[in-house]
Scaffold this motif. Structure first.
Motif, PDB file in Angstrom:
ATOM      1  N   UNK A  61      63.370  41.011  41.038  1.00  0.00           N
ATOM      2  CA  UNK A  61      62.468  42.150  40.929  1.00  0.00           C
ATOM      3  C   UNK A  61      61.437  41.815  39.865  1.00  0.00           C
ATOM      4  N   UNK A  62      60.157  41.995  40.198  1.00  0.00           N
ATOM      5  CA  UNK A  62      59.086  41.704  39.260  1.00  0.00           C
ATOM      6  C   UNK A  62      58.239  42.952  39.037  1.00  0.00           C
ATOM      7  N   UNK A  63      58.366  43.567  37.862  1.00  0.00           N
ATOM      8  CA  UNK A  63      57.570  44.770  37.579  1.00  0.00           C
ATOM      9  C   UNK A  63      56.064  44.520  37.698  1.00  0.00           C
ATOM     10  N   UNK A  64      55.612  43.311  37.396  1.00  0.00           N
ATOM     11  CA  UNK A  64      54.180  43.007  37.486  1.00  0.00           C
ATOM     12  C   UNK A  64      53.698  43.089  38.935  1.00  0.00           C
ATOM     13  N   UNK A  65      54.521  42.647  39.877  1.00  0.00           N
ATOM     14  CA  UNK A  65      54.157  42.742  41.297  1.00  0.00           C
ATOM     15  C   UNK A  65      54.112  44.197  41.739  1.00  0.00           C
ATOM     16  N   UNK A  66      55.059  44.973  41.263  1.00  0.00           N
ATOM     17  CA  UNK A  66      55.090  46.398  41.584  1.00  0.00           C
ATOM     18  C   UNK A  66      53.824  47.071  41.065  1.00  0.00           C
ATOM     19  N   UNK A  67      53.473  46.782  39.819  1.00  0.00           N
ATOM     20  CA  UNK A  67      52.266  47.355  39.220  1.00  0.00           C
ATOM     21  C   UNK A  67      51.025  46.934  40.008  1.00  0.00           C
ATOM     22  N   UNK A  68      50.949  45.666  40.397  1.00  0.00           N
ATOM     23  CA  UNK A  68      49.793  45.169  41.145  1.00  0.00           C
ATOM     24  C   UNK A  68      49.662  45.899  42.481  1.00  0.00           C
ATOM     25  N   UNK A  69      50.774  46.139  43.162  1.00  0.00           N
ATOM     26  CA  UNK A  69      50.739  46.853  44.440  1.00  0.00           C
ATOM     27  C   UNK A  69      50.252  48.282  44.257  1.00  0.00           C
ATOM     28  N   UNK A  70      50.780  48.933  43.236  1.00  0.00           N
ATOM     29  CA  UNK A  70      50.348  50.311  42.966  1.00  0.00           C
ATOM     30  C   UNK A  70      48.862  50.353  42.601  1.00  0.00           C
ATOM     31  N   UNK A  71      48.442  49.427  41.757  1.00  0.00           N
ATOM     32  CA  UNK A  71      47.050  49.427  41.312  1.00  0.00           C
ATOM     33  C   UNK A  71      46.099  49.131  42.473  1.00  0.00           C
ATOM     34  N   UNK A  72      46.506  48.287  43.393  1.00  0.00           N
ATOM     35  CA  UNK A  72      45.674  47.994  44.557  1.00  0.00           C
ATOM     36  C   UNK A  72      45.495  49.251  45.415  1.00  0.00           C
ATOM     37  N   UNK A  73      46.589  49.962  45.652  1.00  0.00           N
ATOM     38  CA  UNK A  73      46.506  51.194  46.436  1.00  0.00           C
ATOM     39  C   UNK A  73      45.703  52.263  45.702  1.00  0.00           C
ATOM     40  N   UNK A  89      58.306  53.460  36.059  1.00  0.00           N
ATOM     41  CA  UNK A  89      59.558  53.741  35.354  1.00  0.00           C
ATOM     42  C   UNK A  89      60.542  54.473  36.272  1.00  0.00           C
ATOM     43  N   UNK A  90      60.049  55.438  37.045  1.00  0.00           N
ATOM     44  CA  UNK A  90      60.930  56.167  37.966  1.00  0.00           C
ATOM     45  C   UNK A  90      61.504  55.237  39.032  1.00  0.00           C
ATOM     46  N   UNK A  91      60.673  54.332  39.551  1.00  0.00           N
ATOM     47  CA  UNK A  91      61.148  53.383  40.560  1.00  0.00           C
ATOM     48  C   UNK A  91      62.225  52.481  39.959  1.00  0.00           C
TER      49      UNK A  91
END
Length: 150
Positions: A61-73, A89-91
């Protein structure tokens, strides 16, 4: 706890302290065999589950990838950085609370969609269109109707 000096199995805790941060416990110990003293620290070790992709491969699990996906959307949408941090944080909390060692990527995608629906309906539609591989307008209409429900 083994003694680091003589490797004897019996040690006794003579003092326990919780530092101000509250994230660790400091213990002073005494060896019952050689009478030497030493300090140990206890801290919680949380490990995020591995992500199992559609092709069966596993990745951390990579929080940076999660952040990048959210920021793109959320690109060019009026959503604060604090709101994004809270969603991440909730995820992460839901993944940890599951207690699972592995989570399929589809479950992670659903968690992301749930958070995006809370944050911004347009970002939700953007993410859903890529995540669910929309192929025609009717799928967009369904996603929009889903977004309107909440």
């Amino acid at each position: 706890m083994k003694c680091p000096y003589c490797h004897h199995d019996e040690t006794q805790v003579i003092d326990t302290r919780v530092p101000e941060d509250g994230n660790t416990i400091r213990r002073r110990r005494r060896c019952a065999h050689c009478d030497k003293r030493f300090t140990t620290y206890e801290r919680v070790e949380l490990t995020m589950p591995s992500i199992v992709k559609k092709n069966g491969s596993r990745t951390e699990f990579e929080p940076a990838k999660l952040r990048a996906s959210l920021m793109l959307a959320l690109r060019k949408r009026p959503v604060s950085a604090e709101a994004v941090d809270t969603a991440i944080q909730r995820i992460e909390e839901k993944l940890l609370a599951s207690g699972e060692r592995e989570v399929i990527s589809g479950h992670l995608g659903e968690l992301v969609m749930r958070e995006l629906k809370r944050l911004d309906k347009i970002a939700y539609i953007r993410f859903a269109s890529v995540y669910k591989s929309f192929e025609d307008v009717s799928e967009f209409v369904e996603a929009i109707q889903e977004a309107k429900k909440t």
